[in-house]
Design a protein around this motif. Structure first.
Motif, PDB file in Angstrom:
ATOM      1  N   VAL A  13       0.865  -1.176   0.000  1.00 15.98           N
ATOM      2  CA  VAL A  13       0.000   0.000   0.000  1.00 15.98           C
ATOM      3  C   VAL A  13       0.902   1.226   0.000  1.00 15.98           C
ATOM      4  CG1 VAL A  13      -1.855   1.245   1.172  1.00 15.98           C
ATOM      5  CG2 VAL A  13      -1.735  -1.233   1.360  1.00 15.98           C
ATOM      6  N   CYS A  14       0.685   2.115  -0.933  1.00 14.47           N
ATOM      7  CA  CYS A  14       1.556   3.285  -1.073  1.00 14.47           C
ATOM      8  C   CYS A  14       1.110   4.430  -0.180  1.00 14.47           C
ATOM      9  CB  CYS A  14       1.567   3.758  -2.524  1.00 14.47           C
ATOM     10  SG  CYS A  14       2.321   2.583  -3.648  1.00 14.47           S
ATOM     11  N   LYS A  15       2.066   5.106   0.401  1.00 14.54           N
ATOM     12  CA  LYS A  15       1.810   6.346   1.116  1.00 14.54           C
ATOM     13  C   LYS A  15       1.466   7.403   0.073  1.00 14.54           C
ATOM     14  CE  LYS A  15       5.945   5.992   2.202  1.00 14.54           C
ATOM     15  NZ  LYS A  15       7.333   6.038   2.510  1.00 14.54           N
ATOM     16  N   PRO A  16       0.657   8.367   0.359  1.00 20.67           N
ATOM     17  CA  PRO A  16       0.052   8.718   1.639  1.00 20.67           C
ATOM     18  C   PRO A  16      -1.321   8.101   1.876  1.00 20.67           C
ATOM     19  CG  PRO A  16      -0.303  10.507   0.109  1.00 20.67           C
ATOM     20  CD  PRO A  16       0.495   9.445  -0.620  1.00 20.67           C
ATOM     21  N   ASP A  17      -1.655   7.033   1.189  1.00 20.81           N
ATOM     22  CA  ASP A  17      -2.923   6.347   1.397  1.00 20.81           C
ATOM     23  C   ASP A  17      -3.071   6.003   2.881  1.00 20.81           C
ATOM     24  OD1 ASP A  17      -4.948   4.328   1.628  1.00 20.81           O
ATOM     25  OD2 ASP A  17      -4.616   3.737  -0.442  1.00 20.81           O
ATOM     26  N   PRO A  18      -4.141   6.436   3.533  1.00 20.21           N
ATOM     27  CA  PRO A  18      -4.324   6.150   4.968  1.00 20.21           C
ATOM     28  C   PRO A  18      -4.252   4.666   5.303  1.00 20.21           C
ATOM     29  CG  PRO A  18      -5.969   7.726   4.216  1.00 20.21           C
ATOM     30  CD  PRO A  18      -5.243   7.230   2.995  1.00 20.21           C
ATOM     31  N   ARG A  19      -4.585   3.812   4.344  1.00 23.88           N
ATOM     32  CA  ARG A  19      -4.503   2.365   4.601  1.00 23.88           C
ATOM     33  C   ARG A  19      -3.075   1.922   4.888  1.00 23.88           C
ATOM     34  NH1 ARG A  19      -6.814  -0.135  -0.559  1.00 23.88           N
ATOM     35  NH2 ARG A  19      -5.647   1.632  -1.335  1.00 23.88           N
ATOM     36  N   ALA A  20      -2.093   2.624   4.346  1.00 23.42           N
ATOM     37  CA  ALA A  20      -0.695   2.263   4.609  1.00 23.42           C
ATOM     38  C   ALA A  20      -0.388   2.369   6.096  1.00 23.42           C
ATOM     39  CB  ALA A  20       0.248   3.155   3.802  1.00 23.42           C
ATOM     40  N   PHE A  21      -0.915   3.398   6.721  1.00 19.99           N
ATOM     41  CA  PHE A  21      -0.671   3.598   8.151  1.00 19.99           C
ATOM     42  C   PHE A  21      -1.490   2.624   8.982  1.00 19.99           C
ATOM     43  CE2 PHE A  21      -0.146   7.609   5.830  1.00 19.99           C
ATOM     44  CZ  PHE A  21       1.226   7.733   5.966  1.00 19.99           C
ATOM     45  N   GLU A  22      -2.700   2.336   8.542  1.00 23.77           N
ATOM     46  CA  GLU A  22      -3.550   1.362   9.235  1.00 23.77           C
ATOM     47  C   GLU A  22      -2.933  -0.031   9.184  1.00 23.77           C
ATOM     48  OE1 GLU A  22      -7.979  -0.615   8.774  1.00 23.77           O
ATOM     49  OE2 GLU A  22      -7.603   1.333   7.845  1.00 23.77           O
ATOM     50  N   VAL A  23      -2.492  -0.443   8.010  1.00 17.70           N
ATOM     51  CA  VAL A  23      -1.869  -1.767   7.864  1.00 17.70           C
ATOM     52  C   VAL A  23      -0.618  -1.860   8.727  1.00 17.70           C
ATOM     53  CG1 VAL A  23      -0.669  -3.288   6.236  1.00 17.70           C
ATOM     54  CG2 VAL A  23      -2.825  -2.218   5.573  1.00 17.70           C
ATOM     55  N   THR A  24       0.144  -0.796   8.743  1.00 11.53           N
ATOM     56  CA  THR A  24       1.364  -0.778   9.554  1.00 11.53           C
ATOM     57  C   THR A  24       1.045  -0.980  11.027  1.00 11.53           C
ATOM     58  OG1 THR A  24       2.525   0.626   7.972  1.00 11.53           O
ATOM     59  CG2 THR A  24       3.349   0.628  10.240  1.00 11.53           C
ATOM     60  N   VAL A  43       4.925  15.367   2.707  1.00 11.81           N
ATOM     61  CA  VAL A  43       3.525  14.979   2.482  1.00 11.81           C
ATOM     62  C   VAL A  43       3.212  13.676   3.211  1.00 11.81           C
ATOM     63  CG1 VAL A  43       1.867  14.258   0.715  1.00 11.81           C
ATOM     64  CG2 VAL A  43       3.377  16.195   0.281  1.00 11.81           C
ATOM     65  N   TYR A  44       4.153  12.747   3.223  1.00 13.12           N
ATOM     66  CA  TYR A  44       3.943  11.476   3.911  1.00 13.12           C
ATOM     67  C   TYR A  44       3.968  11.663   5.427  1.00 13.12           C
ATOM     68  CZ  TYR A  44       5.099   9.505  -0.692  1.00 13.12           C
ATOM     69  OH  TYR A  44       5.139   9.193  -2.030  1.00 13.12           O
ATOM     70  N   VAL A  45       4.834  12.536   5.889  1.00 14.23           N
ATOM     71  CA  VAL A  45       4.905  12.819   7.325  1.00 14.23           C
ATOM     72  C   VAL A  45       3.588  13.433   7.794  1.00 14.23           C
ATOM     73  CG1 VAL A  45       6.081  14.214   9.079  1.00 14.23           C
ATOM     74  CG2 VAL A  45       7.418  12.999   7.342  1.00 14.23           C
ATOM     75  N   GLU A  46       3.058  14.366   7.029  1.00 16.48           N
ATOM     76  CA  GLU A  46       1.776  14.989   7.389  1.00 16.48           C
ATOM     77  C   GLU A  46       0.646  13.958   7.355  1.00 16.48           C
ATOM     78  OE1 GLU A  46      -0.898  17.356   8.897  1.00 16.48           O
ATOM     79  OE2 GLU A  46       1.227  17.832   8.796  1.00 16.48           O
ATOM     80  N   ALA A  47       0.647  13.068   6.373  1.00 16.71           N
ATOM     81  CA  ALA A  47      -0.385  12.026   6.294  1.00 16.71           C
ATOM     82  C   ALA A  47      -0.318  11.104   7.513  1.00 16.71           C
ATOM     83  CB  ALA A  47      -0.236  11.224   5.011  1.00 16.71           C
ATOM     84  N   ALA A  48       0.880  10.794   7.967  1.00 16.07           N
ATOM     85  CA  ALA A  48       1.032   9.963   9.161  1.00 16.07           C
ATOM     86  C   ALA A  48       0.469  10.669  10.388  1.00 16.07           C
ATOM     87  CB  ALA A  48       2.501   9.615   9.380  1.00 16.07           C
ATOM     88  N   ARG A  49       0.738  11.961  10.493  1.00 11.44           N
ATOM     89  CA  ARG A  49       0.188  12.731  11.613  1.00 11.44           C
ATOM     90  C   ARG A  49      -1.333  12.728  11.557  1.00 11.44           C
ATOM     91  NH1 ARG A  49       4.713  17.056  10.846  1.00 11.44           N
ATOM     92  NH2 ARG A  49       6.220  16.291  12.372  1.00 11.44           N
TER      93      ARG A  49
END
Length: 80
Positions: A13-24, A43-49
């Protein structure tokens, strides 16, 4: 310094897709606020936040190592 690193290409799952953080978080068995996300793309750091994670923009090794150490110290103080 850490037990496990999760790479987005490894979870499919590619960032910044929210699913990437959920799967992690699911893979690590933790809540988002228990994670420190590190990347060199803002952009990825902000998506993680936005996903509820603590996040750090990688700019240099020294700053990133200091941030990881800070996070580990925070985590240790909660487990006491």
């Amino acid at each position: 310094m850490v037990d496990q690193i999760v790479y987005s290409h490894g979870i499919g799952v590619c960032k910044p897709d929210p699913r990437a953080f959920e799967v992690t978080c699911n893979q690590l068995g933790v809540l988002p606020q228990g994670c420190l996300f590190i990347d060199d793309v803002s952009v990825y750091v902000e998506a993680a936040r936005e996903a509820g994670m603590q996040a750090h923009l990688f700019e240099d090794n020294a700053g990133t190592i200091a941030r990881v150490a800070e996070r580990l110290n925070e985590a240790a103080s909660f487990s006491v």
